[in-house]
Design an enzyme around this catalytic site. Structure first.
Site, short mmCIF file in Angstrom:
data_model
loop_
_atom_site.label_atom_id
_atom_site.label_comp_id
_atom_site.label_asym_id
_atom_site.label_seq_id
_atom_site.Cartn_x
_atom_site.Cartn_y
_atom_site.Cartn_z
CB SER A 98 -0.96 -0.33 1.22
OG SER A 98 -1.63 -1.22 1.76
N1 SAH Z 1 -0.63 -4.73 3.72
C1 SAH Z 1 0.07 -5.29 2.89
C2 SAH Z 1 -1.04 -5.42 1.37
C3 SAH Z 1 -0.48 -6.19 1.01
S1 SAH Z 1 -2.11 -6.39 -0.61
C4 SAH Z 1 1.79 -5.10 2.57
O1 SAH Z 1 1.27 -3.25 3.27
O2 SAH Z 1 1.79 -4.61 1.66
C5 SAH Z 1 -3.04 -7.90 0.31
C6 SAH Z 1 -3.10 -8.88 0.10
O3 SAH Z 1 -3.88 -9.22 1.24
C7 SAH Z 1 -2.17 -9.20 -0.68
O4 SAH Z 1 -1.12 -10.01 -0.41
C8 SAH Z 1 -3.10 -10.65 -1.32
O5 SAH Z 1 -2.14 -11.89 -1.18
C9 SAH Z 1 -3.46 -11.32 0.87
N2 SAH Z 1 -5.08 -12.06 0.66
C10 SAH Z 1 -6.09 -11.76 -0.21
N3 SAH Z 1 -6.83 -12.45 -0.01
C11 SAH Z 1 -7.23 -13.00 1.42
C12 SAH Z 1 -7.43 -14.01 2.15
N4 SAH Z 1 -8.45 -14.65 2.07
N5 SAH Z 1 -7.05 -14.74 3.39
C13 SAH Z 1 -5.27 -13.69 4.07
N6 SAH Z 1 -4.84 -12.55 2.96
C14 SAH Z 1 -5.59 -13.02 1.66
#
Ligand code: SAH
Length: 205
Positions: A56
């Site tokens: 993000s």
């Molecule tokens: N907070 C993170 C943002 C990552 S983007 C950062 O700062 O890097 C969102 C993440 O959620 C992705 O890595 C994706 O794989 C994960 N995600 C999506 N669906 C999910 C689920 N059902 N359970 C756990 N993680 C999930």
């Protein structure tokens, strides 16, 4: 670069909590992104981290964190570890962070990065976050960093009284950050700013 990021992207846009500004000044964001995009690590935007996922934008990380009212007594649940950057910010400001990531490779990489930075107050899980993590609940704060169509009830049931939950939720083909606050008798919901997150993966049964 990191100081410039904090001043121009955070302070000037209204992030006021000094503890959050300090945490964002301490955590080396360039260690959380792939080498191909390292030069952009302190820029004002999300970046690709592989597997069609993104880290993000710094402002959004600070903004969401600020809404959680964290302190060193609080226990946090994070859904969507991704790069682990948001996890690091949470770990700087709370007692303990439980974080779940559905993509194995990302979970492994985040764990490695965060271990190398010597965080001792993070527990990782690889799997579907839709069910939360009941075993360690209730949580004082819950942050969901991928966007669900609707908020599963499990999350609110794992939130403590007086706890806050923040989630980018679908609304009319857009997404909006929704902040839920749980009190003894009710749950309130406040709509904040428009955002763009990757979808929360829901496994169909
Ligand atoms: N907070 C993170 C943002 C990552 S983007 C950062 O700062 O890097 C969102 C993440 O959620 C992705 O890595 C994706 O794989 C994960 N995600 C999506 N669906 C999910 C689920 N059902 N359970 C756990 N993680 C999930």
């Amino acid at each position: 670069m990191i100081n410039e990021m904090v001043i121009t992207q955070l302070t000037k846009r209204g992030i006021q909590d000094q503890k959050i500004l300090d945490a964002m000044s301490r955590v080396p964001r360039h260690l959380f992104v792939p080498s191909t995009v390292k030069e952009f690590a302190y820029e004002d935007r999300p970046l690709p981290i592989g597997y069609e996922q993104t880290i993000s934008q710094p402002y959004i990380v600070a903004y969401m964190t600020e809404k959680l009212n964290l302190n060193r007594q609080k226990k946090v649940l994070e859904i969507g570890t991704g790069s682990g950057y948001q996890t690091a910010i949470l770990a700087e400001l709370s007692k303990f962070v439980y974080t779940i990531e559905i993509i194995h490779a990302l979970s492994r990489r985040a764990k490695k990065t965060l271990r190398s930075l010597e965080y001792k107050n993070i527990k990782f899980k690889t799997g579907d976050g839709n069910l939360g993590w009941k075993e360690h609940g209730p949580y004082d704060a819950i942050i969901i960093t991928a966007s669900p169509k609707t908020l599963p009830n499990t999350f609110l049931s794992q939130l403590s009284n007086n706890g806050q939950l923040i989630v980018p939720i679908h609304k009319n083909n857009h997404q909006i950050l929704a902040l839920y606050t749980k009190t003894k008798n009710e749950i309130t919901r406040e709509e904040l700013i428009h955002v763009r997150f990757v979808p929360l993966i829901t496994k169909t049964v």
